[in-house]
Design a protein around this motif. Structure first.
Motif: not given
Length: 876
Positions: A41, A30, A37-39
């Motif tokens: 996931l 990390w 990114a959320l996209a």
């Protein structure tokens, strides 16, 4: 798997360390790489589900299972480097074993930590390679796979070694080889293809197409599983056939199965390959197949056999072999079955073969057959010998009926010492690289030290040369660094070439490795200005030139000392293969070292860490060498100066020294020509093309190093000539082709021949020298090679500047072809290349096979037990 409480202290500490390191991979990933990114996931979840399905469907092997999660983890690491692949490794690799029941908790956690460790760091390291370039994905995938597989083997082998209390290298060599590595790497490459499908296609398309690739992996799994079932079926069918044959005689129940097992054990004891042992086991199961053509009244006759019956009985090896030979998959088994009743002195049947002419598998089968016979009851003998009595009885017939090497293997299996036999024949085993390493612990230690040292060498090169240029922007200092190293090497080899013979090589190498480490530790203090703060930056970096001189001078002693030590650590017939594996290890470690240098620079943004890490590699290499009992040297009468003239005085060494020097001159012409060729083909993108061609060159050299290890006669003029002709011919091809793809193919083949010549040349020189001058000879070669390389580089630059790169490659190609033809001419010999002497007629002066006597074949000169020698066992 033992519970945690049953593990030794070091094993517990190692398991806890790996688990802690695996857990730390999540925050490390990390921190070192941008958060997910959320996209991303949904795709990460998609890959996690696929990974979990793969974890539940491992490939079954004969001795275990192989997980197929790695291709999915490779794809995940390419898509979501760092924490993303770490999460999948921890949460989506459940293989169906319940922790605390079918697997201990420590092993459950260890496996997931190992997955995380082997994927988080490589995924981050390759993430920025070639961003936006067309070649980015395949190169990233290849580097990722090599790094992950290597880390996995390292972590797993250390764990197995700790748990089983065995040697790390023994664990590696017993479980890791080309047969295991190549399918693993090929399967993992599917991860790069899966990533490409998801990365290059809109989400719905990628999601729909990717399962097709995953289905292909599962189809491969099903195919392999079917192959394993077929193998089990084959083994059980052979057992059934053997039991059916033995059922005709109540006294030989399971005889063929026991003979098969004993023959396999003998083959393993004699260090034959897996394929050879499997052939011998199959032959053991079918060795009495021909008795199906013998009538029951003859086979089970309790009294003496008549002359006619004896002739029928003696036909059974031919009958069985002829039946077996009709099946292509068993053709190699037929000669073993046909000749398993031959005797070492030529008195056996059916052909009366003698000595080494008898197939080696048949010699093994003969001993196994006799051993099982005299340890069991028969129609004509109610009593049976104990195993030790049987071994001693067979031992008395060594060199008469049986090959003494096979008899010794039988004795060793039963804990007895080998026999003292004069003129012992050589075991016709194939000397593999694995056998050279496993059977010579001193050499395996030296090889480890060379690999570690070679891993560190690129670190210093990158740290010094790149940093000099960045700090000074003066290419003259970079050129001066190269020239300084060449001068140091030539001067040291010329004036101190004999020191590797005069002093103990082990102490010399250990001492110089520690000196190198001390110099490297001190170097950052000098160049960073700690002691020379008032000196200008250019002047400080100029001071590194004498440092490079010292390091190159030390290397000019250490490297020949290691080469000269090889004949002291391996038998004479294994020197060539040992040289080959050293060349391959050096090449591979050097390539990895450049990658490590890049990763360290990316992580720490400072060249100083490279000096420290390289120093650590030298200390570790020196510590390993210190554990080698002896590496030769210590000849107090050997002069330190005058190594060149001492080497030149050895007449057989002269042509090899000449070939080594001239070949190095011609090969060095390509150094400037390759760069010019890359820019000539690709224009402004020449730098990238040059990097790709260098990778291809390294692959060819590594492959050639591996290939030459399989040659039967490495240190010969013919092997040298073959390597030179191969490199020269395809160098000429490079001069005449223009498409980049054709240049790459020609370069790959040309580089393949380079180590074939080099390893053969080194081996030939080691074989012409002796223990009093071997170090001087290798130092002389080292100096000649370095001098010729400097001159060749200059000539190559002149030719390339005056004409073009094609002219340079044409020149070096013609030179190498001419040199190769000379080597072939010098290597002509009328001696049979197989064994150095004329073939012996198998049937020349052989004794007449024994005939029937009281129904059995009796050797009148051999001791008997109840008038029935071992051959009686099968009513022959």
């Amino acid at each position: 798997m033992p519970p945690f409480s049953a593990l030794r202290g070091p094993a517990r500490a190692y398991a806890v360390t790996v688990i802690a390191l695996g857990a730390a991979m999540l925050p490390i990933g990390w921190f070192l790489y941008s958060p997910i990114a959320l996209a991303a996931l949904p795709t990460l979840l998609y890959l996690g589900i696929g990974t979990q399905i793969a974890a539940l469907r491992p490939i079954p092997w004969k001795t275990g299972h192989q997980s197929v999660v790695d291709p999915l983890l490779i794809a995940t690491g390419l898509f979501a480097p760092g924490a993303g692949v770490g999460l999948v490794a921890w949460l989506a690799t459940f293989d169906g074993r319940i922790p605390g029941r079918s697997i201990p908790w420590w092993a459950f956690l260890f496996n997931r930590a190992a997955y995380a460790t082997t994927h988080v760091l490589p995924s981050i390291a390759v993430a920025s390679i070639g961003a936006g370039q067309w070649w980015s994905i395949p190169v990233r995938t290849i580097v990722y796979i090599i790094s992950a597989v290597s880390l996995n083997y390292l972590i797993t082998a250390l764990a197995v070694a700790q748990v089983t209390r065995s040697s790390f290298w023994t664990t590696i060599l017993d479980n890791v080889g080309l047969r295991e590595t190549i399918p693993t790497v090929a399967l993992n490459f599917a991860g790069g293809i899966l990533y490409l499908l998801l990365y290059a296609n809109p989400r719905p398309v990628g999601y729909l197409v990717a399962p097709g690739l995953f289905g292909f992996v599962l189809a491969v799994r099903s195919t392999i599983a079917d192959v394993q079932r077929q193998t089990v079926l084959k083994d059980q069918t052979l057992d059934l056939a053997a039991q059916a044959l033995d059922a005709r005689d109540r006294y030989t129940e399971s005889h063929s199965i026991r003979v098969s097992e004993m023959a396999g054990l003998l083959g393993e004891q004699l260090e034959l390959g897996d394929r050879e042992c499997e052939l011998i086991r199959t032959a053991g199961a079918l060795h009495d197949l021909g008795k199906i053509g013998v009538r029951d009244d003859i086979l089970n006759k309790p009294g003496p056999l008549s002359e006619e019956e004896w002739l029928i009985m003696r036909r059974h090896p031919d009958i069985g072999a002829d039946m077996i030979a009709q099946h292509s998959a068993l053709m190699d088994v037929a000669p073993i079955v046909r000749h398993h009743h031959e005797r070492w002195d030529g008195s056996g049947y059916p052909a009366g073969l003698k000595g080494v002419v008898i197939p080696f598998g048949a010699r093994i089968l003969s001993v196994a057959d006799s051993f099982d016979t005299i340890t069991g009851a028969r129609l004509y003998r109610a009593s049976a010998m104990t195993p030790i009595e049987a071994v001693e009885d067979i031992s008395r017939r060594a060199n008469h009926w049986y090959d003494p090497n096979v008899v010794d293997a039988l004795r060793e299996i039963h804990g007895l010492r080998p026999l003292e036999v004069q003129d012992r024949p050589q075991v016709p085993r194939r000397i593999t690289t694995l056998r050279v390493i496993r059977s010579n612990p001193g050499f395996s230690s030296l090889l480890t030290a060379i690999g570690i040292s070679s891993l560190g060498d690129p670190l210093t090169q990158v740290a010094t040369l790149v940093s000099i240029y960045v700090a000074t922007s003066d290419p003259r200092l970079v050129a001066l660094a190269f020239i300084t190293q060449a001068i140091a090497t030539i001067a040291t080899s010329t004036f101190l070439g004999g020191i590797t013979d005069r002093l103990s090589r082990r102490r010399l190498v250990v001492g110089l490795e520690l000196v190198r480490a001390a110099i490297l530790i001190a170097t950052p203090l000098v160049v960073a200005g700690g002691f020379l703060a008032q000196v200008t930056t250019t002047a400080r970096w100029g001071l590194i030139v004498p440092v490079l001189f010292c390091l190159a001078a030390i290397n000019a002693i250490v490297q020949p000392a290691r080469q000269a030590a090889i004949p002291n650590l391996v038998p004479a017939g294994q020197v060539g293969k040992a040289n080959a594996v050293v060349a391959a290890t050096t090449m591979l470690s050097g390539a990895i070292g450049f990658g490590v240098a890049g990763i360290l620079l990316a992580l720490f943004h400072s060249p100083y860490i490279l000096f420290v890490v390289d120093a650590a590699t030298f200390v570790l290499a020196g510590a390993i060498v210190a554990g080698i009992p002896s590496m030769g040297g210590g000849r107090t009468d050997a002069p330190v100066v005058g190594g060149f003239w001492r080497s030149w005085s050895i007449a057989p060494a002269r042509p090899h020294l000449i070939i080594g020097g001239l070949a190095s001159f011609f090969l060095a012409i390509s150094f400037p020509a390759l760069l010019a060729l890359a820019y000539g083909v690709s224009g402004r993108d020449g730098g990238q093309t040059y990097a790709i061609l260098e990778v291809i060159l390294s692959i060819g050299i590594f492959a050639g190093s591996v290939a030459v290890s399989r040659a039967s006669s490495i240190g010969s003029f013919r092997t040298i000539g073959f390597g030179l002709l191969l490199t020269g011919s395809f160098s000429i091809a490079i001069a005449f082709v223009s498409p980049l793809a054709l240049i790459a193919v020609a370069l790959l083949v040309a580089s393949f021949g380079n180590p074939i010549y080099a390893v053969a040349n080194q081996t030939a020189l080691l074989e012409t020298a002796d223990s009093t001058n071997r170090g001087s000879v290798m130092s002389t070669r080292f100096a000649l090679v370095q001098t010729a390389s400097v001159v060749g580089t200059a000539v190559g630059g002149f030719i390339t500047h005056s004409w073009n790169a094609a002219a340079a490659y044409g020149t070096l190609g013609v030179g190498l072809v001419s040199l190769g033809l000379y080597a072939f001419a010098a290597g002509r010999s009328s001696i049979n290349p197989l064994h150095g002497e004329a073939y012996e007629d198998a049937t020349h002066n052989r004794p007449k096979p024994a005939g029937p006597q009281n129904g059995h074949a009796i050797d009148p000169d051999a001791p008997t037990h109840q008038d029935a020698p071992p051959e009686v066992a099968t009513r022959t």
